[in-house]
Design a protein around this motif. Structure first.
Motif, PDB file in Angstrom:
ATOM      1  N   ALA A   1       0.819  -1.210   0.000  1.00 35.16           N
ATOM      2  CA  ALA A   1       0.000   0.000   0.000  1.00 35.16           C
ATOM      3  C   ALA A   1       0.851   1.258   0.000  1.00 35.16           C
ATOM      4  N   GLN A   2       2.119   1.126   0.414  1.00 34.72           N
ATOM      5  CA  GLN A   2       3.095   2.223   0.390  1.00 34.72           C
ATOM      6  C   GLN A   2       2.642   3.438   1.184  1.00 34.72           C
ATOM      7  N   VAL A   3       2.172   3.189   2.407  1.00 40.20           N
ATOM      8  CA  VAL A   3       1.803   4.283   3.291  1.00 40.20           C
ATOM      9  C   VAL A   3       2.981   4.592   4.213  1.00 40.20           C
ATOM     10  N   SER A   4       2.937   5.721   4.876  1.00 43.32           N
ATOM     11  CA  SER A   4       4.027   6.152   5.746  1.00 43.32           C
ATOM     12  C   SER A   4       3.974   5.440   7.088  1.00 43.32           C
ATOM     13  N   THR A   5       5.078   5.536   7.839  1.00 41.99           N
ATOM     14  CA  THR A   5       5.087   4.966   9.188  1.00 41.99           C
ATOM     15  C   THR A   5       4.081   5.684  10.088  1.00 41.99           C
ATOM     16  N   ALA A   6       3.848   6.967   9.820  1.00 41.33           N
ATOM     17  CA  ALA A   6       2.860   7.708  10.602  1.00 41.33           C
ATOM     18  C   ALA A   6       1.470   7.120  10.421  1.00 41.33           C
ATOM     19  N   VAL A   7       1.139   6.722   9.191  1.00 50.67           N
ATOM     20  CA  VAL A   7      -0.165   6.103   8.924  1.00 50.67           C
ATOM     21  C   VAL A   7      -0.272   4.775   9.658  1.00 50.67           C
ATOM     22  N   VAL A   8       0.809   3.993   9.664  1.00 53.55           N
ATOM     23  CA  VAL A   8       0.809   2.734  10.398  1.00 53.55           C
ATOM     24  C   VAL A   8       0.551   2.985  11.878  1.00 53.55           C
ATOM     25  N   GLY A   9       1.226   4.002  12.433  1.00 53.50           N
ATOM     26  CA  GLY A   9       1.015   4.332  13.842  1.00 53.50           C
ATOM     27  C   GLY A   9      -0.407   4.786  14.116  1.00 53.50           C
ATOM     28  N   ILE A  10      -0.957   5.610  13.237  1.00 50.51           N
ATOM     29  CA  ILE A  10      -2.330   6.080  13.403  1.00 50.51           C
ATOM     30  C   ILE A  10      -3.315   4.920  13.336  1.00 50.51           C
ATOM     31  N   SER A  11      -3.045   3.968  12.455  1.00 58.85           N
ATOM     32  CA  SER A  11      -3.949   2.824  12.334  1.00 58.85           C
ATOM     33  C   SER A  11      -4.012   2.032  13.638  1.00 58.85           C
ATOM     34  N   PHE A  12      -2.880   1.903  14.329  1.00 57.38           N
ATOM     35  CA  PHE A  12      -2.888   1.236  15.621  1.00 57.38           C
ATOM     36  C   PHE A  12      -3.646   2.062  16.657  1.00 57.38           C
ATOM     37  N   ALA A  13      -3.571   3.377  16.542  1.00 58.53           N
ATOM     38  CA  ALA A  13      -4.327   4.241  17.448  1.00 58.53           C
ATOM     39  C   ALA A  13      -5.826   4.082  17.223  1.00 58.53           C
ATOM     40  N   VAL A  14      -6.230   3.975  15.962  1.00 56.78           N
ATOM     41  CA  VAL A  14      -7.643   3.747  15.637  1.00 56.78           C
ATOM     42  C   VAL A  14      -8.086   2.405  16.191  1.00 56.78           C
ATOM     43  N   ASN A  15      -7.239   1.408  16.050  1.00 58.71           N
ATOM     44  CA  ASN A  15      -7.522   0.095  16.618  1.00 58.71           C
ATOM     45  C   ASN A  15      -7.816   0.216  18.111  1.00 58.71           C
ATOM     46  N   THR A  16      -6.981   0.965  18.797  1.00 58.33           N
ATOM     47  CA  THR A  16      -7.156   1.165  20.238  1.00 58.33           C
ATOM     48  C   THR A  16      -8.454   1.896  20.549  1.00 58.33           C
ATOM     49  N   ALA A  17      -8.719   2.962  19.801  1.00 58.08           N
ATOM     50  CA  ALA A  17      -9.916   3.757  20.060  1.00 58.08           C
ATOM     51  C   ALA A  17     -11.184   2.927  19.923  1.00 58.08           C
ATOM     52  N   VAL A  18     -11.240   2.105  18.893  1.00 56.99           N
ATOM     53  CA  VAL A  18     -12.413   1.259  18.680  1.00 56.99           C
ATOM     54  C   VAL A  18     -12.595   0.305  19.856  1.00 56.99           C
ATOM     55  N   ILE A  19     -11.502  -0.315  20.285  1.00 59.72           N
ATOM     56  CA  ILE A  19     -11.585  -1.262  21.394  1.00 59.72           C
ATOM     57  C   ILE A  19     -12.012  -0.571  22.686  1.00 59.72           C
ATOM     58  N   VAL A  20     -11.386   0.554  22.996  1.00 54.05           N
ATOM     59  CA  VAL A  20     -11.698   1.266  24.243  1.00 54.05           C
ATOM     60  C   VAL A  20     -13.144   1.758  24.236  1.00 54.05           C
ATOM     61  N   LEU A  21     -13.599   2.262  23.098  1.00 50.98           N
ATOM     62  CA  LEU A  21     -14.951   2.830  23.025  1.00 50.98           C
ATOM     63  C   LEU A  21     -16.048   1.771  22.961  1.00 50.98           C
TER      64      LEU A  21
END
Length: 459
Positions: free
Chosen positions: A282-302
């Motif tokens: 997909a050739q996304v940046s490391t920042a996008v990878v980090g954000i995706s893990f943050a979204v993962n967390t937000a969904v779980i917590v919420l």
């Protein structure tokens, strides 16, 4: 620790609503906890200690989790296939030590075994921070694998000796949410902090990962030093069977297979296949990878508490079937990201994948631990937890290895297809498991179904 999931622990002959043993305050089996406030009030002091430090413990893990394979491949220059093999070696080591670890936990208690594992984790992360040679990286991941092999059954037994009753499944979900909170925050920090052109940034996050392991070590040496996980010897109780006898139970066998495939197409890919696909295909940046893990967390917590309410009283096998379908959809979304590489659409699809995948996680984590717990007896809790861990490690071994081979060979389409097919296979396994799983272990309120499906004597 991300392996800090609760397990059942009690004494043989006690009724289901008795308090846990060992002098630690327990929760009665018929207690129903719905809100966070009532849940917290129901926990004994030791349970609060464990739960209140989970997010901090996993912060360092979150900083390294999404970027370990990127670090090995892009920073240290190791071949992608070899990097995937190193990731698998963590799980291979864990698998090797899990069996003996479960037996040692039942014999000597979780606390002593966990202390050894945490010291190994600290040494491994420190070595990996400076691993410029493949041999050093290999030693480092082996040390980390030793901790993973004993921490899962060890912390499960420790938590289960503190928390009992209906609140246990709530604890599974809340603990999982907090684990992901720490990982998600760490992923955000790591995503914006690390730089593939500056190896020192990766050295820093691995040293932080080592430092955060000092927190559970301090708990074991301090507030939790008196918590016991092994029952006192009882000459009136027959010696329990070994792993072979436990696996003769159809429910345990099918549950172990289901766990293995769930991890293979789930967590085994989140550490390796997903970030590698996101970066290389997909050739996304490391920042996008980090954000995706943050979204993962937000969904779980919420969503975790809402999901806990939704699945309460429902068959856990049915919940797993829904989870399998959700994960299949998520992998299709990630595959779509590879069709438009290095684009905003690809970044959105990568982030969306982790959000949908997280929704499935909220269904998996409270159910699998609960099933193993309800199948176990008091004197086999370490070994049952070890079987769960072994199935997890087995999937984690195969997952990165397959991802490294397929993505390294440039057949990303087959990689996505395999993940979708594996997700659907989990749903089939859950259907088969339901036919041999006692109602008491399936979380169902269906009083018309009997428990005579177990045709072998429980261990």
């Amino acid at each position: 620790m991300e392996t800090c999931l609760s397990r059942v622990w009690g004494h043989a002959g006690r009724s289901a609503d008795m308090l846990v043993d060992g002098g630690v305050g327990g929760i009665r089996e018929n207690t129903e906890v719905i809100g966070m406030k009532s849940f917290w009030s129901a926990l004994p002091t030791e349970g609060r200690w464990l739960l209140s430090t989970v997010a901090i413990q996993t912060l360092g893990r979150g900083m390294t989790l999404p970027f370990t394979i990127i670090y090995l491949h892009e920073v240290r220059g190791f071949d992608l296939g070899f990097s995937g093999a190193l990731m698998s070696l963590i799980a291979i080591t864990g698998l090797v030590v899990t069996g003996p670890g479960g037996t040692l936990i039942d014999r000597f208690g979780a606390r002593r075994v966990l202390i050894v594992g945490l010291l190994s984790m600290i040494a491994g992360c420190t070595l990996l921070a400076y691993a410029t040679h493949p041999a050093v990286a290999t030693v480092a991941v082996v040390l980390i694998g030793v901790n993973f092999g004993v921490s899962w059954p060890g912390f499960n037994a420790l938590i289960a000796s503190v928390v009992d009753g209906e609140v246990r499944q709530q604890y599974f979900g809340v603990n999982f949410a907090l684990v992901n909170l720490g990982i998600g925050v760490g992923g955000i920090i790591g995503g914006f902090f690390v730089d593939v052109t500056d190896p020192s940034t990766f050295t820093t996050i691995f040293l932080i990962d080592a430092a955060t392991s000092l927190i559970p070590l301090a708990l074991l040496l301090g507030p939790l030093r008196h918590v016991r996980t092994q029952p006192d010897p009882d000459p009136d109780v027959a010696v329990e069977g070994g792993y072979r006898q436990i696996l003769r139970r159809p429910a345990v066998l099918w549950m172990t297979l289901l766990t293995f495939f769930s991890v293979f197409i789930g967590y085994g890919q989140i550490e390796a296949g997903f970030p590698a696909y996101a970066r290389q295909i997909a050739q996304v940046s490391t920042a996008v990878v980090g954000i995706s893990f943050a979204v993962n967390t937000a969904v779980i917590v919420l969503l975790q508490f809402a999901v806990l309410r939704l699945i309460n009283g429902r068959r856990r096998t049915r919940v797993m079937q829904v989870m399998a379908l959700i994960w299949a959809v998520s992998w299709v979304m990630l595959g779509a990201a590879g069709l438009l590489p290095d684009s905003v659409t690809a970044a959105i699809a990568v982030i969306a994948f982790m959000g949908v995948f997280a929704f499935g996680e909220t269904m998996m984590q409270p159910t699998i631990p609960a099933i193993y717990n309800d199948l176990a007896t008091d004197r086999t809790r370490g070994r049952y937890n070890a079987l769960n861990s072994a199935a997890f490690q087995g999937g984690a071994i195969l997952g990165p290895l397959v991802a490294g081979v397929l993505l390294g060979a440039g057949v990303s389409g087959w990689f996505i297809a395999l993940m979708v097919a594996g997700s659907l296979a989990v749903g089939v396994l859950a259907f088969v498991l339901e036919r041999v799983l006692p109602t008491s272990a399936n979380g169902s309120v269906d009083v018309h179904r009997t428990d005579d499906v177990e045709r072998t004597s429980p261990v």
